[in-house]
Design an enzyme around this catalytic site. Structure first.
Site, mmCIF file in Angstrom:
data_model
loop_
_atom_site.group_PDB
_atom_site.id
_atom_site.type_symbol
_atom_site.label_atom_id
_atom_site.label_comp_id
_atom_site.label_asym_id
_atom_site.label_seq_id
_atom_site.Cartn_x
_atom_site.Cartn_y
_atom_site.Cartn_z
ATOM 1 N N LYS A 1 -25.517 32.630 39.795
ATOM 2 C CA LYS A 1 -25.031 31.641 38.821
ATOM 3 C C LYS A 1 -24.492 32.323 37.557
ATOM 4 O O LYS A 1 -23.399 32.020 37.109
ATOM 5 C CB LYS A 1 -26.147 30.649 38.436
ATOM 6 C CG LYS A 1 -26.696 29.863 39.626
ATOM 7 C CD LYS A 1 -27.744 28.862 39.201
ATOM 8 C CE LYS A 1 -29.001 29.485 38.604
ATOM 9 N NZ LYS A 1 -29.750 30.355 39.551
ATOM 10 N N ARG B 1 -33.022 21.669 35.844
ATOM 11 C CA ARG B 1 -33.823 22.291 36.905
ATOM 12 C C ARG B 1 -34.863 21.341 37.465
ATOM 13 O O ARG B 1 -35.606 21.738 38.372
ATOM 14 C CB ARG B 1 -34.545 23.504 36.336
ATOM 15 C CG ARG B 1 -33.977 24.869 36.735
ATOM 16 C CD ARG B 1 -34.842 25.890 36.052
ATOM 17 N NE ARG B 1 -34.839 27.216 36.557
ATOM 18 C CZ ARG B 1 -34.027 28.189 36.148
ATOM 19 N NH1 ARG B 1 -33.051 27.951 35.318
ATOM 20 N NH2 ARG B 1 -34.188 29.418 36.591
ATOM 21 N N ARG C 1 -31.937 43.654 40.334
ATOM 22 C CA ARG C 1 -31.112 43.238 39.177
ATOM 23 C C ARG C 1 -31.456 44.049 37.928
ATOM 24 O O ARG C 1 -32.616 44.266 37.616
ATOM 25 C CB ARG C 1 -31.338 41.742 38.906
ATOM 26 C CG ARG C 1 -30.686 41.264 37.608
ATOM 27 C CD ARG C 1 -30.518 39.759 37.566
ATOM 28 N NE ARG C 1 -31.768 39.024 37.475
ATOM 29 C CZ ARG C 1 -31.843 37.690 37.477
ATOM 30 N NH1 ARG C 1 -30.743 36.950 37.587
ATOM 31 N NH2 ARG C 1 -33.013 37.102 37.393
ATOM 32 N N ARG D 1 -35.860 42.839 34.189
ATOM 33 C CA ARG D 1 -36.625 41.728 33.613
ATOM 34 C C ARG D 1 -38.032 41.709 34.193
ATOM 35 O O ARG D 1 -38.220 41.947 35.377
ATOM 36 C CB ARG D 1 -35.915 40.400 33.938
ATOM 37 C CG ARG D 1 -34.801 40.078 32.971
ATOM 38 C CD ARG D 1 -33.941 38.910 33.425
ATOM 39 N NE ARG D 1 -34.680 37.749 33.918
ATOM 40 C CZ ARG D 1 -34.086 36.626 34.331
ATOM 41 N NH1 ARG D 1 -32.767 36.508 34.303
ATOM 42 N NH2 ARG D 1 -34.810 35.622 34.779
ATOM 43 N N ARG E 1 -41.035 32.194 41.611
ATOM 44 C CA ARG E 1 -39.867 31.483 41.080
ATOM 45 C C ARG E 1 -39.100 30.780 42.195
ATOM 46 O O ARG E 1 -38.581 29.683 42.000
ATOM 47 C CB ARG E 1 -38.953 32.454 40.327
ATOM 48 C CG ARG E 1 -39.515 32.814 38.959
ATOM 49 C CD ARG E 1 -38.884 34.050 38.386
ATOM 50 N NE ARG E 1 -37.464 33.941 38.228
ATOM 51 C CZ ARG E 1 -36.618 34.962 38.279
ATOM 52 N NH1 ARG E 1 -37.061 36.181 38.493
ATOM 53 N NH2 ARG E 1 -35.344 34.765 38.105
HETATM 54 P P1 ADP Z 1 -28.716 33.880 38.928
HETATM 55 O O1 ADP Z 1 -28.094 33.701 37.558
HETATM 56 O O2 ADP Z 1 -28.336 32.787 39.873
HETATM 57 O O3 ADP Z 1 -30.182 34.110 38.879
HETATM 58 P P2 ADP Z 1 -27.328 36.495 38.919
HETATM 59 O O4 ADP Z 1 -25.914 36.144 38.626
HETATM 60 O O5 ADP Z 1 -28.132 37.075 37.815
HETATM 61 O O6 ADP Z 1 -28.083 35.205 39.563
HETATM 62 O O7 ADP Z 1 -27.337 37.473 40.191
HETATM 63 C C1 ADP Z 1 -28.574 37.994 40.703
HETATM 64 C C2 ADP Z 1 -28.357 39.453 41.151
HETATM 65 O O8 ADP Z 1 -27.530 39.466 42.335
HETATM 66 C C3 ADP Z 1 -27.649 40.341 40.139
HETATM 67 O O9 ADP Z 1 -28.186 41.621 40.238
HETATM 68 C C4 ADP Z 1 -26.174 40.313 40.580
HETATM 69 O O10 ADP Z 1 -25.491 41.517 40.229
HETATM 70 C C5 ADP Z 1 -26.304 40.184 42.091
HETATM 71 N N1 ADP Z 1 -25.250 39.364 42.708
HETATM 72 C C6 ADP Z 1 -24.691 38.240 42.219
HETATM 73 N N2 ADP Z 1 -23.786 37.725 43.093
HETATM 74 C C7 ADP Z 1 -23.786 38.558 44.174
HETATM 75 C C8 ADP Z 1 -23.060 38.581 45.427
HETATM 76 N N3 ADP Z 1 -22.170 37.628 45.736
HETATM 77 N N4 ADP Z 1 -23.325 39.585 46.287
HETATM 78 C C9 ADP Z 1 -24.244 40.537 45.975
HETATM 79 N N5 ADP Z 1 -24.948 40.587 44.825
HETATM 80 C C10 ADP Z 1 -24.733 39.597 43.923
HETATM 81 P P1 ADP Z 2 -32.855 32.820 37.164
HETATM 82 O O1 ADP Z 2 -31.475 32.253 37.121
HETATM 83 O O2 ADP Z 2 -32.892 34.239 37.558
HETATM 84 O O3 ADP Z 2 -33.815 31.943 37.884
HETATM 85 P P2 ADP Z 2 -33.178 32.110 34.377
HETATM 86 O O4 ADP Z 2 -32.746 33.185 33.482
HETATM 87 O O5 ADP Z 2 -32.299 30.932 34.565
HETATM 88 O O6 ADP Z 2 -33.542 32.795 35.749
HETATM 89 O O7 ADP Z 2 -34.602 31.557 33.905
HETATM 90 C C1 ADP Z 2 -35.674 32.401 33.557
HETATM 91 C C2 ADP Z 2 -36.904 31.555 33.203
HETATM 92 O O8 ADP Z 2 -36.612 30.735 32.055
HETATM 93 C C3 ADP Z 2 -37.339 30.565 34.274
HETATM 94 O O9 ADP Z 2 -38.169 31.158 35.246
HETATM 95 C C4 ADP Z 2 -38.081 29.527 33.431
HETATM 96 O O10 ADP Z 2 -39.374 30.001 33.038
HETATM 97 C C5 ADP Z 2 -37.230 29.461 32.178
HETATM 98 N N1 ADP Z 2 -36.188 28.428 32.287
HETATM 99 C C6 ADP Z 2 -34.835 28.631 32.305
HETATM 100 N N2 ADP Z 2 -34.190 27.465 32.419
HETATM 101 C C7 ADP Z 2 -35.127 26.480 32.489
HETATM 102 C C8 ADP Z 2 -35.099 25.061 32.638
HETATM 103 N N3 ADP Z 2 -33.936 24.393 32.740
HETATM 104 N N4 ADP Z 2 -36.280 24.402 32.665
HETATM 105 C C9 ADP Z 2 -37.440 25.039 32.546
HETATM 106 N N5 ADP Z 2 -37.559 26.377 32.427
HETATM 107 C C10 ADP Z 2 -36.406 27.095 32.403
#
Ligand code: ADP
Ligand code: ADP
Ligand code: ZN
Length: 217
Positions: free
Chosen positions: A17, A92, A131, A164, A175
């Site tokens: 995302k 979420r 990541r 992280r 998660r």
């Molecule tokens: P989210 O915001 O949904 O948690 P991220 O954008 O942070 O996901 O991506 C999670 C990890 O996967 C990062 O290390 C990113 O570089 C990697 N990643 C994202 N998209 C792809 C893809 N299409 N193929 C392989 N790795 C990806």
């Molecule tokens: P990822 O995309 O890798 O799941 P985020 O960076 O979006 O992680 O979120 C990290 C943490 O921040 C979540 O595990 C949660 O604790 C908190 N968080 C983020 N967005 C929300 C939300 N919309 N509602 C509740 N908690 C949230």
């Protein structure tokens, strides 16, 4: 027809995302609003909100709805959201989705599209545990799939890359379960409202960007 365009990126943790939001937000000229980034900024700044959120984030649990909703309400009332926004990580839960709908109608906007980036669980674990995030600008890398040019350093700002705390294997599993229980119901929620657009998130970063922009056009 409401005036402002809000797009919600849906998908499990690690779906891509944040990675895709960067591309889409530039192309569609909408600010990228990541609830996780806002929480992490508050953690870094040791604000009251940051202190409250920390316990939940460390455990991989969701921060309570009332706190999260009021944080997003404040953010969306800022002037850069005058034409809309791209939301990443919010809503979420069904309660957050209902709150967003009523908030947006009061701002003369609505959720126009919800791209759902679909990625199976076993791939998510590898993505999250590999990541690396820039401490200064938040840019995201992957040690295998999207490495920085110089190991440990951000391509954009030369900031230090870190892993992280919540990207450790145990917290990642938690998660993903929290996502399945609390966030997955939003797929139906938005499908029923006719705005869900599913894309295959297992393809390359570049291909997912193309598919997302095609789906949104
Ligand atoms: P989210 O915001 O949904 O948690 P991220 O954008 O942070 O996901 O991506 C999670 C990890 O996967 C990062 O290390 C990113 O570089 C990697 N990643 C994202 N998209 C792809 C893809 N299409 N193929 C392989 N790795 C990806
Ligand atoms: P990822 O995309 O890798 O799941 P985020 O960076 O979006 O992680 O979120 C990290 C943490 O921040 C979540 O595990 C949660 O604790 C908190 N968080 C983020 N967005 C929300 C939300 N919309 N509602 C509740 N908690 C949230
Ligand atoms: Zn950086």
């Amino acid at each position: 027809m409401s005036l402002k365009t809000f797009i919600v990126l849906l998908g499990p943790p690690g779906a891509g995302k944040g990675t895709q939001a960067q591309v889409i937000s530039e192309k569609l000229k909408l600010p990228h609003i990541s609830s996780g980034d806002i929480f992490r900024e508050n953690l870094k700044g040791q604000t009251e909100l940051g202190k409250l959120a920390k316990g939940y984030m460390d455990k991989g649990e969701l921060v309570p709805d009332d706190v999260t909703i009021s944080m997003i309400r404040d953010r969306l009332s800022r002037s850069d959201c005058s034409t809309g926004a791209l939301l990443d990580g919010f809503p979420r839960t069904p309660t957050q989705a209902e709150a967003l709908a009523s908030l947006l109608s009061s701002l003369d906007g609505s959720v126009k599209a919800v791209p759902y980036i679909n990625v199976p669980e076993h791939i998510l674990i590898e993505r999250l545990t590999g990541r690396w995030t820039c401490r200064s600008c938040g840019q995201v890398y992957h040690e295998k799939f999207n490495p920085s040019k110089v190991q440990g350093k951000c391509d954009f700002c030369a900031g230090e890359l870190y892993q992280r705390d919540d990207d450790k294997a145990e917290t990642v599993t938690r998660r993903i379960h929290v996502y399945l229980e609390q966030t997955q119901p939003l797929i139906d929620f938005y499908q029923q409202r006719g705005v869900l657009l599913e894309v295959d998130g297992t393809l390359s970063i570049e291909q997912v960007s193309v598919d997302l922009l095609t789906a949104l056009s």
